[in-house]
Scaffold this active site. Structure first.
Site, short mmCIF file in Angstrom:
data_model
loop_
_atom_site.label_atom_id
_atom_site.label_comp_id
_atom_site.label_asym_id
_atom_site.label_seq_id
_atom_site.Cartn_x
_atom_site.Cartn_y
_atom_site.Cartn_z
N ASP A 40 0.86 -1.20 0.00
CA ASP A 40 0.00 0.00 0.00
C ASP A 40 0.89 1.24 0.00
O ASP A 40 2.05 1.18 0.41
CB ASP A 40 -0.89 0.02 1.26
CG ASP A 40 -2.18 0.82 1.05
OD1 ASP A 40 -3.26 0.20 0.99
OD2 ASP A 40 -2.10 2.07 0.95
N VAL A 67 0.93 2.07 -6.60
CA VAL A 67 0.63 1.14 -7.72
C VAL A 67 0.62 1.82 -9.08
O VAL A 67 0.57 1.14 -10.11
CB VAL A 67 -0.72 0.41 -7.50
CG1 VAL A 67 -0.64 -0.57 -6.36
CG2 VAL A 67 -1.87 1.40 -7.33
N TYR A 158 -14.81 7.23 -12.42
CA TYR A 158 -14.64 5.97 -11.68
C TYR A 158 -15.21 4.80 -12.49
O TYR A 158 -14.57 3.75 -12.64
CB TYR A 158 -15.36 6.10 -10.34
CG TYR A 158 -15.23 4.92 -9.41
CD1 TYR A 158 -14.03 4.64 -8.75
CD2 TYR A 158 -16.32 4.08 -9.16
CE1 TYR A 158 -13.93 3.56 -7.88
CE2 TYR A 158 -16.22 3.01 -8.29
CZ TYR A 158 -15.03 2.76 -7.65
OH TYR A 158 -14.93 1.69 -6.79
N THR A 195 -16.43 0.72 3.92
CA THR A 195 -14.99 0.98 4.10
C THR A 195 -14.75 2.49 4.08
O THR A 195 -15.66 3.27 3.80
CB THR A 195 -14.15 0.37 2.95
OG1 THR A 195 -14.37 1.17 1.78
CG2 THR A 195 -14.49 -1.07 2.67
N1 NAD Z 1 -16.12 0.08 -0.63
C1 NAD Z 1 -16.94 -0.06 -1.67
O1 NAD Z 1 -18.14 0.20 -1.57
C2 NAD Z 1 -16.39 -0.53 -3.00
C3 NAD Z 1 -17.31 -0.90 -3.99
C4 NAD Z 1 -16.83 -1.34 -5.21
C5 NAD Z 1 -15.48 -1.43 -5.45
N2 NAD Z 1 -14.60 -1.06 -4.48
C6 NAD Z 1 -13.17 -1.16 -4.81
O2 NAD Z 1 -12.53 -1.95 -3.84
C7 NAD Z 1 -11.15 -1.59 -3.74
C8 NAD Z 1 -10.78 -1.36 -2.29
O3 NAD Z 1 -11.54 -0.26 -1.84
P1 NAD Z 1 -11.94 -0.01 -0.30
O4 NAD Z 1 -13.40 0.20 -0.28
O5 NAD Z 1 -11.33 -1.04 0.58
O6 NAD Z 1 -11.27 1.43 -0.13
P2 NAD Z 1 -10.28 2.02 0.94
O7 NAD Z 1 -10.19 3.48 0.60
O8 NAD Z 1 -10.71 1.64 2.31
O9 NAD Z 1 -8.89 1.28 0.61
C9 NAD Z 1 -8.18 1.56 -0.56
C10 NAD Z 1 -6.70 1.33 -0.30
O10 NAD Z 1 -5.98 1.64 -1.50
C11 NAD Z 1 -4.83 2.37 -1.13
N3 NAD Z 1 -4.35 3.19 -2.23
C12 NAD Z 1 -4.91 4.30 -2.76
N4 NAD Z 1 -4.14 4.79 -3.73
C13 NAD Z 1 -3.03 3.97 -3.81
C14 NAD Z 1 -1.87 3.98 -4.63
N5 NAD Z 1 -1.65 4.91 -5.55
N6 NAD Z 1 -0.98 2.97 -4.45
C15 NAD Z 1 -1.19 2.01 -3.51
N7 NAD Z 1 -2.25 1.98 -2.70
C16 NAD Z 1 -3.17 2.95 -2.87
C17 NAD Z 1 -5.28 3.23 0.05
O11 NAD Z 1 -4.15 3.70 0.80
C18 NAD Z 1 -6.16 2.26 0.81
O12 NAD Z 1 -5.43 1.51 1.75
C19 NAD Z 1 -11.00 -0.34 -4.63
O13 NAD Z 1 -10.46 -0.72 -5.88
C20 NAD Z 1 -12.42 0.15 -4.78
O14 NAD Z 1 -12.60 0.89 -5.98
C21 NAD Z 1 -15.02 -0.62 -3.26
#
Ligand code: NAD
Length: 270
Positions: A40, A67, A158, A195
């Protein structure tokens, strides 16, 4: 552990593992027997994830990684080759959500979101597949979204990245199969999951809808979002997604390739 989630001895890299869905995937993969590399951009958070896993008796180490940067991908994969000697599971989970209307979105924000959500998945595959191919059967799991299945007002950028992840995943599956590489690739499509992403930039989608905000206007009230959109009215939890990811990582899913695992409690079923 049962036959559906056995990941014993597999080496798994999970991006965005400092919190939320990524942390849960890292923990569940370790519980299933995998050796986890948790990466991360949030170093403190990902170190915490690795300690939670090792304190629970699992195997994990933390890696600092943005990333979106190709040279860092080369370093991370090279380091895994040197330290663990193989890579079997790649979970491309790191992501951001920048909300706001198309007319208001800056090109910089569009590009930043695309770099983190979509370029990253390309870079992960470009640099990860060679090591995975020499490591035996492998599984790439790309976290898309229900926003990769249909459009949404206020989330166009997005949706574009997540739709890209969906079809890129199918192309990786097709290309690996055509090249007789032992690597599967599938996408996962979470619905509304509780989250911190809802406290970050995604809050922009509620700018015109102050009723949905809480915590002094900094966080979308996820219960209201779920009540409005999810049959049954409840948000999912990170473990709901991680359980699906562990199945896709395990050999129980060995004939599942190029598919979409939608985990949204029927939100998109209607
Ligand atoms: N929570 C939801 O409702 C939901 C729904 C659909 C999809 N998602 C997807 O699930 C995945 C995880 O999301 P989440 O809800 O756990 O969000 P979150 O914000 O809790 O976690 C995302 C993580 O990605 C890390 N991150 C951000 N930019 C980064 C970078 N440039 N390099 C490395 N790490 C980086 C952040 O530090 C964080 O730890 C994402 O791809 C999100 O789009 C989430």
């Amino acid at each position: 552990m049962n036959v559906l989630n056995d990941c014993s001895g597999k080496v798994a890299l999970v991006t965005g593992a400092a919190t939320g869905i990524g942390r849960s995937c890292a923990q569940k993969l370790a519980e299933a027997g995998a050796i986890v590399i948790a990466s991360d951009i949030d170093v403190e958070g990902v170190e915490k994830t690795a300690s939670l896993i090792t304190e629970a008796g699992g195997a994990a180490r933390a890696v600092a990684q943005d990333v979106a940067l190709e040279n860092i991908w080369q370093d991370v994969i090279g380091d895994i080759k040197a330290q663990e000697g193989k890579l079997n599971v790649l979970v491309n989970n790191a992501g951001i959500a920048i909300g706001g209307g198309i007319l208001d979105m800056s090109l910089d924000d569009w590009r930043r979101q695309s770099a983190v959500n979509l370029d990253s998945v390309f870079l992960a595959c470009k640099h990860g597949i060679p090591l995975m191919a020499e490591s035996g059967p492998g599984s790439i799991i790309n976290i898309s979204s229900i926003a990769g299945l249909r459009g949404a007002a206020g989330l166009a950028g997005y949706c574009a990245t997540k739709g890209g992840v969906r079809l890129f995943s199918k192309s990786v599956a097709a290309e690996c199969a055509a090249g007789e590489l032992p690597i599967r690739c599938n996408s996962v499509h979470p619905g509304i999951i509780d989250t911190d992403i809802w406290a970050r930039e995604i809050a922009g989608i509620a700018a015109d809808n102050p009723d949905m905000m809480t915590d002094g206007g900094n966080r979308i009230n996820i219960d209201m979002v779920a009540a409005a959109g999810v049959p049954g009215g409840k948000p999912g939890q990170p473990d709901d997604i991680a359980n699906g990811v562990v199945y896709l990582a395990s050999d129980a899913s060995s004939y599942v390739n190029g598919s979409e695992l939608v985990i949204d409690y029927a939100m998109t079923a209607r």
